[in-house]
Motif scaffolding. Sequence first.
Motif, PDB file in Angstrom:
ATOM      1  N   HIS A 183       0.837  -1.197   0.000  1.00 40.31           N
ATOM      2  CA  HIS A 183       0.000   0.000   0.000  1.00 40.31           C
ATOM      3  C   HIS A 183       0.877   1.254   0.000  1.00 40.31           C
ATOM      4  O   HIS A 183       0.530   2.265  -0.617  1.00 40.31           O
ATOM      5  CB  HIS A 183      -0.897  -0.042   1.254  1.00 40.31           C
ATOM      6  N   GLY A 184       2.040   1.165   0.665  1.00 36.04           N
ATOM      7  CA  GLY A 184       2.995   2.266   0.646  1.00 36.04           C
ATOM      8  C   GLY A 184       3.577   2.471  -0.747  1.00 36.04           C
ATOM      9  O   GLY A 184       3.770   3.601  -1.204  1.00 36.04           O
ATOM     10  N   GLU A 185       3.845   1.367  -1.436  1.00 36.02           N
ATOM     11  CA  GLU A 185       4.314   1.472  -2.822  1.00 36.02           C
ATOM     12  C   GLU A 185       3.273   2.235  -3.652  1.00 36.02           C
ATOM     13  O   GLU A 185       3.609   3.121  -4.449  1.00 36.02           O
ATOM     14  CB  GLU A 185       4.500   0.081  -3.439  1.00 36.02           C
TER      15      GLU A 185
ATOM     16  N   GLY B 231      14.177  12.864 -15.907  1.00 36.72           N
ATOM     17  CA  GLY B 231      12.893  13.475 -15.541  1.00 36.72           C
ATOM     18  C   GLY B 231      11.968  12.527 -14.807  1.00 36.72           C
ATOM     19  O   GLY B 231      10.776  12.810 -14.644  1.00 36.72           O
ATOM     20  N   ALA B 232      12.502  11.399 -14.345  1.00 34.17           N
ATOM     21  CA  ALA B 232      11.669  10.426 -13.626  1.00 34.17           C
ATOM     22  C   ALA B 232      11.972  10.505 -12.133  1.00 34.17           C
ATOM     23  O   ALA B 232      12.893  11.207 -11.708  1.00 34.17           O
ATOM     24  CB  ALA B 232      11.943   9.021 -14.151  1.00 34.17           C
ATOM     25  N   TYR B 233      11.177   9.784 -11.339  1.00 34.71           N
ATOM     26  CA  TYR B 233      11.382   9.751  -9.895  1.00 34.71           C
ATOM     27  C   TYR B 233      11.944   8.390  -9.475  1.00 34.71           C
ATOM     28  O   TYR B 233      11.724   7.375 -10.128  1.00 34.71           O
ATOM     29  CB  TYR B 233      10.074  10.017  -9.153  1.00 34.71           C
ATOM     30  N   PHE B 234      12.618   8.430  -8.331  1.00 34.52           N
ATOM     31  CA  PHE B 234      13.292   7.242  -7.814  1.00 34.52           C
ATOM     32  C   PHE B 234      12.509   6.717  -6.616  1.00 34.52           C
ATOM     33  O   PHE B 234      12.528   7.322  -5.542  1.00 34.52           O
ATOM     34  CB  PHE B 234      14.720   7.628  -7.427  1.00 34.52           C
ATOM     35  N   TYR B 235      11.809   5.610  -6.806  1.00 33.16           N
ATOM     36  CA  TYR B 235      11.109   4.956  -5.706  1.00 33.16           C
ATOM     37  C   TYR B 235      12.009   3.872  -5.136  1.00 33.16           C
ATOM     38  O   TYR B 235      12.512   3.020  -5.873  1.00 33.16           O
ATOM     39  CB  TYR B 235       9.783   4.303  -6.169  1.00 33.16           C
ATOM     40  N   MET B 236      12.188   3.897  -3.828  1.00 33.22           N
ATOM     41  CA  MET B 236      12.954   2.814  -3.212  1.00 33.22           C
ATOM     42  C   MET B 236      12.015   1.964  -2.360  1.00 33.22           C
ATOM     43  O   MET B 236      11.306   2.481  -1.511  1.00 33.22           O
ATOM     44  CB  MET B 236      14.085   3.382  -2.362  1.00 33.22           C
ATOM     45  N   ASP B 237      11.992   0.660  -2.640  1.00 31.23           N
ATOM     46  CA  ASP B 237      11.243  -0.286  -1.809  1.00 31.23           C
ATOM     47  C   ASP B 237      12.024  -0.437  -0.510  1.00 31.23           C
ATOM     48  O   ASP B 237      13.164  -0.898  -0.509  1.00 31.23           O
ATOM     49  CB  ASP B 237      11.122  -1.629  -2.553  1.00 31.23           C
ATOM     50  N   GLY B 238      11.399  -0.014   0.589  1.00 33.72           N
ATOM     51  CA  GLY B 238      12.094   0.015   1.874  1.00 33.72           C
ATOM     52  C   GLY B 238      11.828  -1.187   2.758  1.00 33.72           C
ATOM     53  O   GLY B 238      12.057  -1.135   3.968  1.00 33.72           O
ATOM     54  N   ALA B 239      11.378  -2.280   2.157  1.00 35.54           N
ATOM     55  CA  ALA B 239      11.125  -3.479   2.961  1.00 35.54           C
ATOM     56  C   ALA B 239      12.393  -3.905   3.702  1.00 35.54           C
ATOM     57  O   ALA B 239      12.318  -4.548   4.746  1.00 35.54           O
ATOM     58  CB  ALA B 239      10.623  -4.616   2.078  1.00 35.54           C
TER      59      ALA B 239
END
Lengths: 448, 511
Positions: B148-150, B246-254
Motif C-alpha cells: 500500500h505504501g508502494e 525526468g523520472a522519480y526514484f522509488y525505493m522499496d524500503g522493505a
Amino acid sequence: MRYLPLSDQNRAEMLGSVGVASVDDLFADIPAAAKAKAKFDLSNTMSEMEVERVLSAVAAKNLNASQAPSFLGAGNYRHHTPASLDYIIQRGEFLTAYTPYQPEISQGTLQAIYEFQTQVALITGMEVANASMYDGATACAEAATMACRVTKRAKVLVSGSVHPHYRDVTATALRFMDMNIECLAPDPVGIEDLIGRVGPDLACVIVQTPGFFGHLNDYTALAEACHAAGALLVICVAEPVSLGLLKSPGAMGADIVVGDGQSIATPTCFGGPGVGLFTTREKFIRQMPGRLAGETVDENGRRGWVLTLSTREQHIRREKATSNICTNSGLIALAFSVHMTLLGEAGFRRLAELNHAHAALLADKLEALKGVKILPTAFFNEFAVQLSKPAAPVVEALAKRNILGGIPVSRFYPTYPELENILLLTATEMNTEADIDILVNALKEVLS
Amino acid sequence: MINTITTSGHRALQIEQPLIFELDTGGSTAVDLPAAPKVRTRLGDLRSDKPIGLPGLSEPEVVRHYTRLSQKNYSIDTGFYPLGSCTMKHNPRLNEKMARLPGFADIHPYQPQSTAQGAYELIDTLAHWLKTLTGMPAVAMSPAAGAHGELCGLMCIRTAHEANGQGARKLVLVPESAHGTNPATAALCGYRVESIPATALGRVDINAMRAKLSSDVAAVMITNPNTCGLFETECIEIAQAVHAAGAYFYMDGANFNALVGRVRIADLGVDAMHINLHKTFSTPHGGGGPGAGPTVLSAALAAFVPVPFVVRGANGFSVVEHAGTGAAQKSFGRMKGFQGQFGVFVRALSYILAMGVDGLRQASGDAVLNANYLRVKLSAELTPAFDGICMHEVVFDDSFLKNTGVSTLDVAKALIDEGFHPMTMYFPLVVHGALLMEPTETESKATLDQFIASLLALARKAKQGDQAEWFKGSPRLAPRRRLDEIQAARKPVLRWRKADVNVAVTKQAAE
Ligand SMILES: Cc1ncc(COP(=O)(O)O)c(C=O)c1O
C-alpha cells in the motif's frame, strides 16, 4: 539493549569467522560520503519502565471512552470484547507467526482462516470470502476494480449512502486505473434514485446498508436492475453486527459484499487496524483479490488446509495480479473469527438485538426533545439527526461536559452547508440507559 | 495411510481439532449479554429471523479450540524463522501492552480533535522519527502495509508528473529481482512495467537501465538492499540517471532494517520509500497482518501526500482530512479509512523509543553480522549466489543440490523436522532455486549455530546421493505431512458446508 542477544564476545567471534575487523566494515558497500551525513538528533535507548511512562503520558492526553459516555460510530464502533478474545489473539503462536506459506507448520492459522472465511460468507449470505483486506474502505475499492475486471466495463456508480471514506478510497483507486466513477451526493433523507441510473455502461453500483446516515434499505430490486444491465451490485456493510438481525446482502442479490470487521474484532483504536471483509459468488473466485485458504489432504490422507488459487496473487502473477495486496489483516481477522465463535448464532443475534434496542431507546428519548429530528425511519444502531443548530459546536459543547456526543456530518462533508446541522449518533450494547440519559439531558441544555 | 497409533487420532501434544462448525452444540454461547430494554423496534421490513448457520459453543470449548489450533503453528516466539525479506524479529510484549492503554485503544478517529491530542502527538512523534532516520522532509502515514505504501509513492509520483505537465509518462522500470508487489503496484497505478536485468554481481545493471530511460519513464522502483541481500552500490548514480531523465526514484524500503542508523535514504537520492513497520520496527505479523507502510517523500513529492495528515499549530495538533483545500491543496486524495494503522503506530513507537537511535544502529549491525555469519558458515556446503559481504540477508542458489534429485523445497521441508521454519524459497526469481535467509538481530549465536548444524547436515545428506526419496517424504514430524496443493487449487473448497453440499457447489466452481 534487552532485545539484542549477541554479547560483545559473540560479536568478536563472529566477526572473526566473517573475516572483518568491525561491524562497520560490513557496511563498506554504502557510499562513504552518504554514510558520513548520517547524524541523528534522536533519543537513545530507554528501559521498559521509561517507555511506559512516556507513552502513558501521551495516552492520558486523550479522552477515552472508558472516561466518557461515547456515541460515536461512522464505520468505527465500540463493542464489548470478551476477555478470552484478547487472550487468544495474544498467544504467540498466532501473534508472531508469518503468513502461512508453510502449511505443515501453519495449520492453526490456516484452519482459523478457513473458519473465518466460512463465518463471513454465512453472515453476509454469500458463497465465498477471502482471508481479509486492509479495511472496509480498501475492500470497497477492490470490489470496484474486481467488478470492472469481471464485466470488462470501466464505470462505477456510488450511492450517497456509502461511507465517504469508502467512496473516496474507491475514487482514488479508480482514477489511477483510468476508470470512471460517479459519486452521488450524500443522501441523509434516503431519497436517491439508483435504479433509474443503472445502464449497460456500468461495471457496478455500490451501496451500503445500514447506510452512512443510518437508513436500512432493501436492495433486491436494485440487484435485479443491475443484473438485467449486466452490472454487479456491491453492498458495503460498515457495521457487521447489524447482520445478526437484518436481511443479508446475499439474500438481496449482491454480487460482492465488502465491509469492515473492526466492530466485531477490535476496540476502536483510533480507526485502525481494522479488517476488510470481502465476499462474493463462487463463480467469481478467480477474479477475487486477496488470499484464500482451501481444504485439501496431506500425504497420509489427513484433512488440512493450504493457501490456494495463488495464481491470482502478486507473488506469482506480478503485474497481472488481481491486487497488489500481500500483508493483509490476519490477526484482526482471527480476532473477528474468535469473537464470532464466542458469540455463536444465539449470541450474535442477541448482540444485534441489544444494539438495536439501545439505539431505539436513544431515539425515543431524543424524539421528546425540541430541535432534534431523527432522519431515518428504520435504522440499526446508528442514525442521523437534524438539529436546530450546527452540529459541530454542539459536539464541542458536549465534549466540554465530558460526553463524546456523536459526529457532526460536516466533518466528512465540509462543502455541503445543508448538512451542517446533521449529527450522527450511535448506541451500542456499551451505552447504558444512564449514559443515554446523560447525553439527552446535556443535548437539551446545549440546544436550548 | 491415516495414523492409527491411537484411538483418538491425537498424538500426545499434537491434538486433532475439528472445525468449529463440527463442534456445534446447538444454542449455546460463550457470551452472556444483559437483557435488552423493551422498546419499539425500528427495523422497517429488513428484520430477518432466518438461521445464519453459526455454531454455538461455550467459553471453555472456544478457548480450547483456539489454543489447540495455536499449537499447530510455528512462530517467532517458539523458534527461528529465517524467512528472507520478511524480517521475522522478536515482537516485544511491551508494544502490545502500550497499544492496549485505554488512551490509545479506546479512542475514536472522529472524536473532537481537542479530545485526541495525544493520538495526534503519537502519530507526529512517530513521523518525526521516520523522517529523521531517513532524512526525508515528509511522510505519508496512511498506507496499511508495504504494498500500500508502494501505491502511495507511485500515486504521489503520477500526481507530480501530471502537475508538471509530464502526465504522458506511462512506464515504470522494475528490476527482475523485485518483489511481486512492485510490478503489481505499478499496474494498479496505471503504468506499464518493464524489467531491468541484474549484473553477475547481483546488482541493477545500470547501463541496461540507462538504455531504458526515456521521456516515457515515470519512475524506477528499486529495492535497497535488494532482494539478493546486497546493497546497490551504484544507488546514487542510479538516482542521478533517473532524475536526469525526468523520472522519480522509488525505493522499496522493505529492507530498511539493514540501514537504520547507518545511512539516510535522502542522501541516496530517493524520492519515495515505504517503511514496513511490521518488519523494521518489530510489530507482529499476526499470521498475515496487519502491518503499516508509512511512505517517506522528498520535497518534490511532499505536496501530493494523501489525506489525512496531522499538522502542528499554535493551539496544538489538528488533522487535515480533505484534499483540494488548504495544506492539502495538491494531495492526491485518500487511500485508507480513518487515520491509518494507529494501533500499529503505537507498537512501532514503543519499540523505537525502547531501542533508541543507538539501539537501532546496533540492531542493523547485528542483523548484518548474523546474516554474514550464516553466509560464511553455510558456505561450507551450500553455494552462495553472490560473492562477498551481504547485508541483512543472504541468498544461496541450488547448485549444491545438482544431480542429487533433491530440490530447494525438499531441503526446506526437511528443515521443518529439524525444528526450524524454512527460509524463503524460489525468491528472488533471478537466483536459481533460491534459498533466501534473514536471521535478524534478535537471534542468538547459539540459535544460529544450531540452524547451521542442521542445514549443513541436510546438505551433506543430499550430496551423499540416493536420498531424494527421503527428502521428498519430509516433513514427517510436523502436524501434517506435505499437503496436496494441486487438489486444493483444482477443486477449491473455500468454506465449510454441511456434508454433501460442498461437493456439488465446488464441482460447479471448478469449471
Ligand atoms: C521486498 C518487499 N517489497 C514489498 C513487500 C510488501 O510488503 P507488505 O507485505 O507489507 O505489503 C515485501 C514483503 O512481503 C517485500 O519483501
